[in-house]
Design a protein around this motif. Structure first.
Motif, mmCIF file in Angstrom:
data_model
loop_
_atom_site.group_PDB
_atom_site.id
_atom_site.type_symbol
_atom_site.label_atom_id
_atom_site.label_comp_id
_atom_site.label_asym_id
_atom_site.label_seq_id
_atom_site.Cartn_x
_atom_site.Cartn_y
_atom_site.Cartn_z
ATOM 1 N N TYR A 1 42.273 21.060 -39.027
ATOM 2 C CA TYR A 1 42.527 19.226 -39.140
ATOM 3 C C TYR A 1 41.507 18.813 -39.249
ATOM 4 O O TYR A 1 41.472 17.643 -39.902
ATOM 5 C CB TYR A 1 43.155 18.712 -37.325
ATOM 6 N N GLN B 1 49.246 11.584 -40.114
ATOM 7 C CA GLN B 1 49.474 12.234 -38.716
ATOM 8 C C GLN B 1 50.957 12.931 -38.402
ATOM 9 O O GLN B 1 50.459 13.744 -38.298
ATOM 10 C CB GLN B 1 49.500 11.028 -37.366
ATOM 11 N N GLU B 2 52.068 12.332 -39.256
ATOM 12 C CA GLU B 2 53.263 13.209 -39.701
ATOM 13 C C GLU B 2 52.572 14.532 -40.310
ATOM 14 O O GLU B 2 52.689 15.181 -39.712
ATOM 15 C CB GLU B 2 54.162 12.719 -40.521
ATOM 16 N N LEU C 1 50.697 16.809 -37.958
ATOM 17 C CA LEU C 1 51.743 17.195 -36.757
ATOM 18 C C LEU C 1 52.337 18.546 -37.912
ATOM 19 O O LEU C 1 53.263 19.493 -37.270
ATOM 20 C CB LEU C 1 52.614 15.993 -36.285
ATOM 21 N N TRP D 1 50.543 22.042 -37.810
ATOM 22 C CA TRP D 1 51.383 22.260 -36.615
ATOM 23 C C TRP D 1 52.677 23.293 -36.314
ATOM 24 O O TRP D 1 52.899 24.065 -35.711
ATOM 25 C CB TRP D 1 50.508 21.304 -35.069
ATOM 26 N N ARG D 2 53.969 21.943 -36.724
ATOM 27 C CA ARG D 2 55.364 22.621 -35.868
ATOM 28 C C ARG D 2 55.346 24.079 -37.692
ATOM 29 O O ARG D 2 56.541 24.905 -36.758
ATOM 30 C CB ARG D 2 55.922 21.420 -36.033
#
Length: 189
Positions: A31, A57-58, A61, A64-65
């Motif tokens: 990040y 940000q999306e 995220l 990460w997912r």
């Protein structure tokens, strides 16, 4: 993993691979290394700072997912994340454009609402009620194939399979049903 990647690329690949295994520390490093560049890429596409920050940000995220989807043999971590960012930014622009177009159409349509438009709506509803009454008046053998074809979008063959009837029988029943519907509607429903 390809050998011609730089040390920086290999480090990012390793962090993304570790992120896929659930390492929060690796994700934090990833990040910190990529979020600024992702935001910059998004800004070039969306041309709005707050939108670019949201996109970044999306994307992070999503990284990460979905880190488990990363394949180092196909692309570098940086390229993979940037592809996600580019797609998300383009989607944001398209969505904003669609919303703008929709708002414009609503504004154009709501500024004038002529009486004829209201009359047409009333007439359409009346015709729909008459159609439903006429459909209800048909026997089941004529009504069901029409409903399946026109309201469910089935073809002759699909209707025939659904009713376990030969296609020729279904076609005849539909033609007869349409003929009786027309007579009923012409008679005033």
């Amino acid at each position: 993993m390809r050998k011609d990647r730089s040390a920086d690329d290999r480090r990012l690949d390793g962090w993304l691979t570790a992120t896929a295994r659930g390492s929060e520390e690796a994700f934090t490093l990833l990040y910190d290394s990529l979020s600024g560049s992702v935001r910059g890429l998004a800004l070039r596409v969306v041309r709005d700072t707050s939108q670019a920050e949201e996109v970044a940000q999306e994307v992070m995220l999503e990284v990460w997912r979905t880190a488990a989807r990363f394949r180092p043999e196909r692309a570098s971590a940086k390229a993979w994340v940037f592809a996600l960012a580019h797609h998300r930014a383009v989607d944001r622009v398209r969505s904003a454009q669609a919303a703008s177009d929709r708002d414009r159409r609503v504004a154009e349509g709501s500024s004038e609402r002529p009486f004829d438009m209201v009359a047409e709506l009333v007439q359409d509803r009346d015709e729909r009620r008459r159609l439903y009454r006429c459909l209800a008046a048909l026997c089941r053998d004529l009504r069901v194939p029409l409903v399946l074809a026109y309201y469910e979008g089935l073809t002759y063959d699909e209707v025939a399979r659904a009713l376990s009837k030969p296609p020729g029988t279904v076609k005849t029943r539909m033609r007869t049903g349409l003929h009786r519907l027309r007579e009923c509607l012409e008679a005033g429903g």
